[in-house]
Design an enzyme around this catalytic site. Structure first.
Site, short mmCIF file in Angstrom:
data_model
loop_
_atom_site.label_atom_id
_atom_site.label_comp_id
_atom_site.label_asym_id
_atom_site.label_seq_id
_atom_site.Cartn_x
_atom_site.Cartn_y
_atom_site.Cartn_z
N HIS A 1 0.60 -1.58 -0.17
CA HIS A 1 0.11 -0.18 0.05
C HIS A 1 0.91 0.67 0.22
O HIS A 1 0.32 2.51 -0.10
CB HIS A 1 -0.58 0.53 0.95
CG HIS A 1 -2.64 0.26 0.41
ND1 HIS A 1 -2.89 0.35 -0.35
CD2 HIS A 1 -3.26 0.61 2.18
CE1 HIS A 1 -4.29 0.31 0.12
NE2 HIS A 1 -4.51 0.83 0.67
N ASN B 1 -6.99 6.28 3.68
CA ASN B 1 -8.27 6.82 3.39
C ASN B 1 -8.79 7.94 3.52
O ASN B 1 -10.17 8.09 3.30
CB ASN B 1 -9.25 5.14 4.34
CG ASN B 1 -9.00 3.90 4.13
OD1 ASN B 1 -8.50 3.57 3.66
ND2 ASN B 1 -10.06 3.38 5.37
N ASP C 1 -0.59 2.47 -5.11
CA ASP C 1 -0.89 0.86 -5.97
C ASP C 1 -1.90 0.23 -6.36
O ASP C 1 -3.01 0.60 -6.48
CB ASP C 1 -0.60 0.23 -4.35
CG ASP C 1 -2.05 0.07 -3.48
OD1 ASP C 1 -2.78 -0.35 -3.32
OD2 ASP C 1 -2.06 1.42 -2.84
N ASN D 1 -9.33 3.16 -2.07
CA ASN D 1 -9.74 4.05 -0.96
C ASN D 1 -8.90 4.97 -0.66
O ASN D 1 -10.06 6.01 -0.49
CB ASN D 1 -10.03 3.29 0.35
CG ASN D 1 -10.47 2.68 1.12
OD1 ASN D 1 -12.41 2.05 0.05
ND2 ASN D 1 -10.76 1.45 1.66
#
Length: 186
Positions: A19, A66, A91, A112
């Site tokens: 991530h 997020n 990613d 997200n």
């Protein structure tokens, strides 16, 4: 002016996870350009540099993935930059591992961080550079998968993908998203 944002999560426990590939690309790009992405503002770490005659902001939001849109909205509002001057590096589990793909605009898909940016900007007409991080071949929980590290044996592939992403980001800075897509996609 161009704003280049790499998405990731702050903190040691997230370093070197799938991530955080956006942070990795920003760090490599900063090294290439002699930048220090350490100034604190816009709910993130940033630096402002010049590439030729172009002013460039490199940004790593520190809001966690997020909520990345909060940081991106602040930097976009502060500099009053047009949406097409923004590049977000993320990613992606849906493209071939260790490849890159530039898109001039589009939906967030399942990401997200992109969802947050689109929500806060109320616009999806910004470039995004996707870096393939594997496609969850073991069918782990998605959050667990993207928050896991890369296999050590894949180190050279990760480095090559990061370098190619830096090349694509440089093309975006110098010639725009369409040129980067034509030169580096595929």
């Amino acid at each position: 002016m161009k704003i280049i944002v790499g998405l990731g999560n702050p903190g040691r426990n997230y370093e070197d996870t799938r991530h955080n590939i956006g942070f990795n690309v920003i760090d490599a790009l900063a090294d290439r350009l002699g930048a220090k992405v350490k100034k604190i503002k816009f709910k993130g770490l940033y630096d402002e540099i010049r590439v030729g005659s172009e002013r460039v902001i490199l940004l790593k939001p520190q809001t966690y993935m997020n909520n990345s849109g909060e940081s991106v909205r602040e930097v976009m509002s502060f500099y009053k930059v047009a949406i097409d001057e923004l590049l977000v590096i993320v990613d992606d589990i849906d493209i071939v591992p260790y490849t890159i793909k530039m898109k001039a605009k589009g939906s967030a898909g399942t990401h997200n961080g992109l969802k947050s940016i689109i929500y806060h900007l109320q616009d999806d007409h910004f470039a995004r550079l996707k870096v393939g991080v594997g496609n969850n071949e073991n069918h782990w929980d998605l959050a667990e998968y993207v928050l896991s590290g890369f296999p050590k044996a894949d180190g050279k592939y990760i480095e090559a993908a990061i370098e190619r992403a830096c090349d694509s980001a440089m093309e975006f800075i110098e010639h725009g998203a369409e040129s980067a897509m034509n030169k580096y996609n595929g």
